[in-house]
Design a protein around this motif. Sequence first.
Motif, PDB file in Angstrom:
ATOM      1  N   ALA A  70       0.806  -1.229   0.000  1.00 57.52           N
ATOM      2  CA  ALA A  70       0.000   0.000   0.000  1.00 57.52           C
ATOM      3  C   ALA A  70       0.840   1.281   0.000  1.00 57.52           C
ATOM      4  O   ALA A  70       0.280   2.383  -0.046  1.00 57.52           O
ATOM      5  CB  ALA A  70      -0.958   0.004   1.192  1.00 57.52           C
ATOM      6  N   HIS A  71       2.176   1.141   0.051  1.00 59.50           N
ATOM      7  CA  HIS A  71       3.019   2.356  -0.016  1.00 59.50           C
ATOM      8  C   HIS A  71       4.477   1.971  -0.226  1.00 59.50           C
ATOM      9  O   HIS A  71       5.098   1.370   0.654  1.00 59.50           O
ATOM     10  CB  HIS A  71       2.879   3.189   1.261  1.00 59.50           C
ATOM     11  CG  HIS A  71       3.748   4.411   1.271  1.00 59.50           C
ATOM     12  ND1 HIS A  71       3.504   5.499   0.463  1.00 59.50           N
ATOM     13  CD2 HIS A  71       4.880   4.712   1.949  1.00 59.50           C
ATOM     14  CE1 HIS A  71       4.431   6.427   0.673  1.00 59.50           C
ATOM     15  NE2 HIS A  71       5.284   5.971   1.567  1.00 59.50           N
ATOM     16  N   VAL A  72       5.016   2.347  -1.388  1.00 61.57           N
ATOM     17  CA  VAL A  72       6.421   2.038  -1.686  1.00 61.57           C
ATOM     18  C   VAL A  72       6.924   3.041  -2.726  1.00 61.57           C
ATOM     19  O   VAL A  72       6.149   3.541  -3.546  1.00 61.57           O
ATOM     20  CB  VAL A  72       6.557   0.570  -2.173  1.00 61.57           C
ATOM     21  CG1 VAL A  72       5.722   0.307  -3.419  1.00 61.57           C
ATOM     22  CG2 VAL A  72       8.006   0.174  -2.396  1.00 61.57           C
ATOM     23  N   HIS A  73       8.231   3.364  -2.664  1.00 63.42           N
ATOM     24  CA  HIS A  73       8.850   4.328  -3.601  1.00 63.42           C
ATOM     25  C   HIS A  73       9.803   3.580  -4.531  1.00 63.42           C
ATOM     26  O   HIS A  73      10.884   3.171  -4.091  1.00 63.42           O
ATOM     27  CB  HIS A  73       9.680   5.364  -2.831  1.00 63.42           C
ATOM     28  CG  HIS A  73       8.916   6.204  -1.865  1.00 63.42           C
ATOM     29  ND1 HIS A  73       8.723   7.563  -2.049  1.00 63.42           N
ATOM     30  CD2 HIS A  73       8.314   5.900  -0.688  1.00 63.42           C
ATOM     31  CE1 HIS A  73       8.043   8.047  -1.014  1.00 63.42           C
ATOM     32  NE2 HIS A  73       7.772   7.057  -0.175  1.00 63.42           N
ATOM     33  N   TYR A  74       9.429   3.445  -5.824  1.00 55.54           N
ATOM     34  CA  TYR A  74      10.352   2.691  -6.688  1.00 55.54           C
ATOM     35  C   TYR A  74      11.683   3.405  -6.932  1.00 55.54           C
ATOM     36  O   TYR A  74      12.722   2.741  -7.020  1.00 55.54           O
ATOM     37  CB  TYR A  74       9.647   2.273  -7.996  1.00 55.54           C
ATOM     38  CG  TYR A  74       9.844   3.141  -9.213  1.00 55.54           C
ATOM     39  CD1 TYR A  74      10.965   2.973 -10.049  1.00 55.54           C
ATOM     40  CD2 TYR A  74       8.903   4.099  -9.578  1.00 55.54           C
ATOM     41  CE1 TYR A  74      11.133   3.750 -11.184  1.00 55.54           C
ATOM     42  CE2 TYR A  74       9.072   4.865 -10.701  1.00 55.54           C
ATOM     43  CZ  TYR A  74      10.185   4.698 -11.511  1.00 55.54           C
ATOM     44  OH  TYR A  74      10.350   5.468 -12.629  1.00 55.54           O
ATOM     45  N   SER A 224      -0.221  10.265  -0.319  1.00 57.50           N
ATOM     46  CA  SER A 224       0.730  11.166   0.310  1.00 57.50           C
ATOM     47  C   SER A 224       1.212  10.581   1.639  1.00 57.50           C
ATOM     48  O   SER A 224       0.926   9.428   1.955  1.00 57.50           O
ATOM     49  CB  SER A 224       0.087  12.548   0.520  1.00 57.50           C
ATOM     50  OG  SER A 224       1.076  13.505   0.841  1.00 57.50           O
ATOM     51  N   HIS A 225       1.983  11.386   2.366  1.00 51.72           N
ATOM     52  CA  HIS A 225       2.484  11.006   3.689  1.00 51.72           C
ATOM     53  C   HIS A 225       1.805  11.864   4.752  1.00 51.72           C
ATOM     54  O   HIS A 225       1.452  13.015   4.488  1.00 51.72           O
ATOM     55  CB  HIS A 225       3.995  11.253   3.778  1.00 51.72           C
ATOM     56  CG  HIS A 225       4.812  10.449   2.811  1.00 51.72           C
ATOM     57  ND1 HIS A 225       5.215  10.940   1.589  1.00 51.72           N
ATOM     58  CD2 HIS A 225       5.308   9.190   2.892  1.00 51.72           C
ATOM     59  CE1 HIS A 225       5.940  10.006   0.963  1.00 51.72           C
ATOM     60  NE2 HIS A 225       6.012   8.944   1.725  1.00 51.72           N
ATOM     61  N   LEU A 226       1.675  11.300   5.964  1.00 54.70           N
ATOM     62  CA  LEU A 226       1.024  12.049   7.032  1.00 54.70           C
ATOM     63  C   LEU A 226       1.601  11.676   8.398  1.00 54.70           C
ATOM     64  O   LEU A 226       1.686  10.485   8.731  1.00 54.70           O
ATOM     65  CB  LEU A 226      -0.490  11.749   7.008  1.00 54.70           C
ATOM     66  CG  LEU A 226      -1.347  12.305   8.143  1.00 54.70           C
ATOM     67  CD1 LEU A 226      -1.333  13.831   8.135  1.00 54.70           C
ATOM     68  CD2 LEU A 226      -2.785  11.793   8.021  1.00 54.70           C
ATOM     69  N   ALA A 263       0.418   7.433   4.030  1.00 47.82           N
ATOM     70  CA  ALA A 263       1.413   6.554   4.625  1.00 47.82           C
ATOM     71  C   ALA A 263       1.783   7.046   6.016  1.00 47.82           C
ATOM     72  O   ALA A 263       1.830   8.254   6.267  1.00 47.82           O
ATOM     73  CB  ALA A 263       2.661   6.500   3.749  1.00 47.82           C
ATOM     74  N   HIS A 264       2.029   6.101   6.903  1.00 50.05           N
ATOM     75  CA  HIS A 264       2.555   6.287   8.264  1.00 50.05           C
ATOM     76  C   HIS A 264       1.502   6.590   9.327  1.00 50.05           C
ATOM     77  O   HIS A 264       1.126   5.717  10.073  1.00 50.05           O
ATOM     78  CB  HIS A 264       3.687   7.321   8.289  1.00 50.05           C
ATOM     79  CG  HIS A 264       4.751   6.987   7.296  1.00 50.05           C
ATOM     80  ND1 HIS A 264       5.374   5.768   7.306  1.00 50.05           N
ATOM     81  CD2 HIS A 264       5.252   7.657   6.223  1.00 50.05           C
ATOM     82  CE1 HIS A 264       6.238   5.709   6.306  1.00 50.05           C
ATOM     83  NE2 HIS A 264       6.188   6.835   5.629  1.00 50.05           N
ATOM     84  N   CYS A 265       1.072   7.846   9.476  1.00 47.41           N
ATOM     85  CA  CYS A 265       0.079   8.181  10.509  1.00 47.41           C
ATOM     86  C   CYS A 265       0.531   7.655  11.882  1.00 47.41           C
ATOM     87  O   CYS A 265      -0.235   6.996  12.593  1.00 47.41           O
ATOM     88  CB  CYS A 265      -1.293   7.617  10.137  1.00 47.41           C
ATOM     89  SG  CYS A 265      -1.881   8.192   8.539  1.00 47.41           S
ATOM     90  N   THR A 314       5.603  -1.341   2.471  1.00 46.05           N
ATOM     91  CA  THR A 314       7.024  -1.590   2.751  1.00 46.05           C
ATOM     92  C   THR A 314       7.792  -0.274   2.837  1.00 46.05           C
ATOM     93  O   THR A 314       8.823  -0.204   3.499  1.00 46.05           O
ATOM     94  CB  THR A 314       7.668  -2.463   1.665  1.00 46.05           C
ATOM     95  OG1 THR A 314       7.610  -1.775   0.422  1.00 46.05           O
ATOM     96  CG2 THR A 314       6.976  -3.817   1.553  1.00 46.05           C
ATOM     97  N   ASP A 315       7.299   0.764   2.139  1.00 48.90           N
ATOM     98  CA  ASP A 315       7.953   2.077   2.124  1.00 48.90           C
ATOM     99  C   ASP A 315       9.453   2.004   1.846  1.00 48.90           C
ATOM    100  O   ASP A 315      10.226   2.802   2.388  1.00 48.90           O
ATOM    101  CB  ASP A 315       7.693   2.848   3.428  1.00 48.90           C
ATOM    102  CG  ASP A 315       8.047   4.337   3.280  1.00 48.90           C
ATOM    103  OD1 ASP A 315       7.950   4.855   2.157  1.00 48.90           O
ATOM    104  OD2 ASP A 315       8.432   4.963   4.284  1.00 48.90           O
ATOM    105  N   VAL A 316       9.876   1.057   1.032  1.00 46.89           N
ATOM    106  CA  VAL A 316      11.274   1.108   0.571  1.00 46.89           C
ATOM    107  C   VAL A 316      11.480   2.428  -0.169  1.00 46.89           C
ATOM    108  O   VAL A 316      10.597   2.887  -0.868  1.00 46.89           O
ATOM    109  CB  VAL A 316      11.513  -0.089  -0.384  1.00 46.89           C
ATOM    110  CG1 VAL A 316      12.780   0.104  -1.204  1.00 46.89           C
ATOM    111  CG2 VAL A 316      11.557  -1.388   0.414  1.00 46.89           C
TER     112      VAL A 316
HETATM  113 ZN   LIG Z   1       7.022   6.962   1.775  1.00 50.03          ZN
END
Ligand SMILES: [Zn+2]
Length: 426
Positions: A70-74, A224-226, A263-265, A314-316
């Motif tokens: 649900a959240h990763v940066h290629y 987005s990120h929060l 992402a995160h919260c 995974t937010d790699v």
């Molecule tokens: Zn991220």
Amino acid sequence: MKAFRGEILSVPDDPGAAGPEAIRHYEDGLLVVEDGLVLACGPCAELGERFAEAEVEQLDGLIVPGFVDAHVHYPQIGSIASHGEQLMQWLERHIFPAEKAFADRAHADEVAAFFLDELLRHGTTSALVFATVHPGSVDALFEAALERDMRIVSGKVLMDLGPDGLRDSAASGRADSEALIARWRGRGRLGYAVTPRFVPTSSSEQLADAGALLAAHPDVLLHSHLSENPGEIAFVAERYPDAADYLDVYDRFGLVGPRSVFAHCVHMSDRALSRMAEAGAGIAFCPTSNLFLGSGLFDLGQADRHKVKLGIGTDVGAGTSLSILHTLGAAYGVCQLRSCNLDPFRALHLATAGGARVLNIADRVGGLLPGQEADFILLDEKATPLLARRSAGASLHDRLFALQVLGDDRAIAATWLRGRRAWTRP
Ligand SMILES: [Zn+2]
């Protein structure tokens, strides 16, 4: 028509809410696939005769739905395991320089291909992915995903307050997003996400534009990120002193709704979580990233009290692995530190159907339900000597938990996309 016979497990509904009936387990199961879609899934004894004409492939292992990240940066895949910083300094020192290289389309193509092949090798068949500020970074990822027939949602990053070399303008950010939405709409299994990086890197004008894009295109997501890091949160509070909290900043620009994924919260007020639940917005819980950057401990119990939609990310590259199995093991540890107990069946749900719900693709994937796309993987409980030893003779609950604590890419024997074998472990 093709059928896959073996032990099958899926958790289409959240067992936290629906109870044990949410768990669908067939010791000798049959997954029948036609034209890439699930036709039926159930006990072989019930379905075998009905689908007697299907070509049957016997699979040795545990068949589960393909994972949803649900959240990763290629673009950050090569920056994984970068030492020594928390969020803001880590971005400056390690990530922004790496993302600048994506102005070069050939570089983006090479990284996108590597990244998607790694997802398949780790059993991930759908993902919500950050690209970079460069529109070409999205074209590169979408072209590679189309070639592989993967269900990928992504978008050009909006960051008109970003550093030199990674800055768009409100006008170009909006025009480039519009062009990408028009170029990629309806192609393969791709989806678009309007993607402001986070509040610190976008002007109010750009955040308002993001809200307008979201309103104008009912098929796109907001990604987005929060509330990841205390320093980041203090920065946002200083820029918007009259906002109730960080979420409220997104809210005032029309960015909090049923298609929003944050992402995160990690550091959330009850007000913000209650507002997210009311709006139908989802959270990507990224435990390895939160530990690696020292951001804090996500509070699953608090999110559950407000019934907020949840997926696993995974937010790699801040995350330390593309393996959803490994990430679920870390999620368990984070929950333990919050005096909360993450059940392995619920964990599997969050990593499949739950994540799909967050990405608004739960009608397409995640539960191995009839009519859904046949994206699934084969888990190997004998992947390592220790995993085999722990799993032997154990209950399904304990075997699944062992896979989450001891398993990783080594435990993914094969990955199927729409019933077609897309990766096989050598
Ligand atoms: Zn991220």
